[in-house]
Write an enzyme that holds these catalytic residues in place. Sequence first.
Site, short mmCIF file in Angstrom:
data_model
loop_
_atom_site.label_atom_id
_atom_site.label_comp_id
_atom_site.label_asym_id
_atom_site.label_seq_id
_atom_site.Cartn_x
_atom_site.Cartn_y
_atom_site.Cartn_z
N THR A 424 -11.16 -24.84 32.45
CA THR A 424 -10.22 -25.95 32.54
C THR A 424 -9.32 -25.59 33.71
O THR A 424 -9.68 -24.74 34.52
CB THR A 424 -9.44 -26.14 31.23
OG1 THR A 424 -8.41 -27.10 31.40
CG2 THR A 424 -8.79 -24.84 30.78
N THR A 442 -8.86 -30.83 31.70
CA THR A 442 -10.20 -30.26 31.56
C THR A 442 -11.28 -31.32 31.48
O THR A 442 -11.02 -32.46 31.07
CB THR A 442 -10.26 -29.38 30.30
OG1 THR A 442 -11.55 -28.76 30.21
CG2 THR A 442 -10.03 -30.21 29.04
N GLU A 444 -14.14 -29.64 30.28
CA GLU A 444 -14.77 -28.61 29.47
C GLU A 444 -15.33 -27.50 30.35
O GLU A 444 -14.56 -26.77 30.90
CB GLU A 444 -15.82 -29.17 28.51
CG GLU A 444 -15.86 -28.45 27.16
CD GLU A 444 -16.78 -27.25 27.13
OE1 GLU A 444 -17.50 -26.98 28.09
OE2 GLU A 444 -16.78 -26.56 26.10
N SER A 491 -9.97 -26.99 20.36
CA SER A 491 -9.81 -26.42 21.69
C SER A 491 -8.98 -25.15 21.59
O SER A 491 -8.30 -24.91 20.58
CB SER A 491 -9.11 -27.42 22.61
OG SER A 491 -8.72 -26.82 23.83
N GLY A 512 -9.99 -20.89 30.72
CA GLY A 512 -10.76 -19.76 30.22
C GLY A 512 -11.40 -19.95 28.87
O GLY A 512 -11.77 -18.96 28.23
N GLY A 513 -11.53 -21.20 28.38
CA GLY A 513 -12.15 -21.40 27.08
C GLY A 513 -11.42 -20.64 25.99
O GLY A 513 -10.19 -20.63 25.94
#
Length: 618
Positions: A424, A442, A444, A491, A512-513
């Site tokens: 993101t 984002t 994703e 998320s 960074g997820g």
Amino acid sequence: MSPSTKHRRTLAAVLPALALALVAPLPAASAATTTKAPTAPTAPPSRQPVATGYGGAVSTVDPDASRTAIEVLKRGGNAMDAAVAASATLGVTEPYVAAIGGGGYMTYFDAKTRKVYALDGRETAPNAMTETSFIDPATGRAIPPEQAVTSGLSVGVPGTVAQWELALRRFGSRDLRSLLKPAIKVAERGFVVDQEFRDQTATNEGRFRDIVPSRALFLPGGKLPEVGSTFRNPDLARTYRELGKRGPRWLYEGGLGREVVQTVKRPPVDPASTRNVRPGLMEPRDLRAYKALSKKPTRATYRGLDVYGMPPSSSGGSTVGEALNIMSNFRLGPKDPVRSLHYYLEASKLAYADRGRYVGDPEKVDVPLDELLSTGFARERACLIKPGQAAQAPVAPGSPDGRYTPCIPPGQSTRALAYEGPQTTHLVVADKWGNVVAYNITIEQFGGSGLTVPGRGFLLNNELTDFSLQPPAPGAAPDPNLPGPGKRPRSSMAPTVVLKDGRPMLAVGTPGGSTIITTVLQILLNRVDLGMDLPTALAAPRATQRNTPAVFAEQAFITQYGQALAARGHRLEPFQGPPVGVIGAATGLEFLRPGLVQAVAEPVRRGGGAALVVRPAR
């Protein structure tokens, strides 16, 4: 507070190591045409990681976006105006992570009310989606991840435009049409391709070649953009211009929405391609039903500071808050950084176990948010941490039921860490009135679904792959993050605002997820407990523990702390990315004293970011 000599040496050691570890992240822009010798711009804009001054400040990953925000502030706009304008510009220069085909989360400190607000622009599943929508009926198992991502099935109803509308209506002072103008200019003028952008495009090259409008946009002339060429996106310029005239209804009730649905339901795949790109379930009624939400932020008190974050469907605020509550049971400090890092890693491990078990979309599942953030639950979890020995991961979730004992025995079962796309982008803005925005935008993963809306210049998200694609086995604990109609996938985005005595002190966030949470936590640990200033805290080497058997870390972290942490039972392994060896790309700001703000961006990670202020301090 100035960093100690030790921390200055740490920073000096970190930057070369990170530079060596950095490999092609992923794209940053859009294009329809390239030229080898553009008249303007002639060189990539300069980047600076730290700026200190007055009148407002901004930090983003991109110089064009940061300059856009600063110009809005200089012309009398407020922080929310600047954040929306900057995010629109990121849609041009960072199209693989920021686009109107995606969504995001925002925390906002309002100087007039002295309150923090949370604005949820997370994408939603279409009404036709069920728990088994990602299951292959031939196997009874979830379809392969790469097929789930590159598909119409992965595309959630976009939330960014509705979030902009809500944000500007409640807190802005400019209209969307005017705030889109800087991004339109950048899209038409273009920007200079650097090696990072070319490498990032190459990572997506295979699937982009199979999607006709994505190939035309990102591989002009059928080739990767050359370093030094100018990348333009006239399609997006036209889309932004029309969006400014028609307003958000054009997407949610009008022609642009119909084009999005068409792309989702009939992905524009090259007939010669053998790639299996599944159609999606989105209908125009799903767009009409979408609403951006205003929510109460999460709040945790840590060392006398109030830490505000994003509530569910994001797990960022709850997991950061729970981990801080656990860490607050221990004395941490710069005299023994290894001990402090041990407690940070163990607190993260426990909080991630609870995140996986309990956090989902609160409109669809019962999330015990108050109990997850209670000090009683934190004490119960903290008692499981041994000073000299890491717990074997994965650890089991706790029981946030309001009945807390001094200690509970370690559990035996937990859910494995679910897939979550790693990318993101995050920006922070402050204005001269003291308003502050922390904003994650984002689509994703890098490149989202890979589907570009024909003629519109933007990619669609793959946010629905953030759901747990495989239902739990019979008899297993329920999963709060299964797909469902109108549901928002969980998320980890964690735009965070920290107040001291009721006034802003810090704002920080990162891409960074699922590593977002640990990156924000570690920056707060570095700044608050280890005595680093914000530039050092943000640049320091990182490690992430997400309730996995190994701690994944940047090489500089392993070199500096690996042996001592291994002696406590932690198993450290290099972070595999993407990008390999690099965790996050954070942005932050700190109020050093009334009116004086320091904006901070990455000095090295992913090519570094861009920090600017309205009037630099002399």
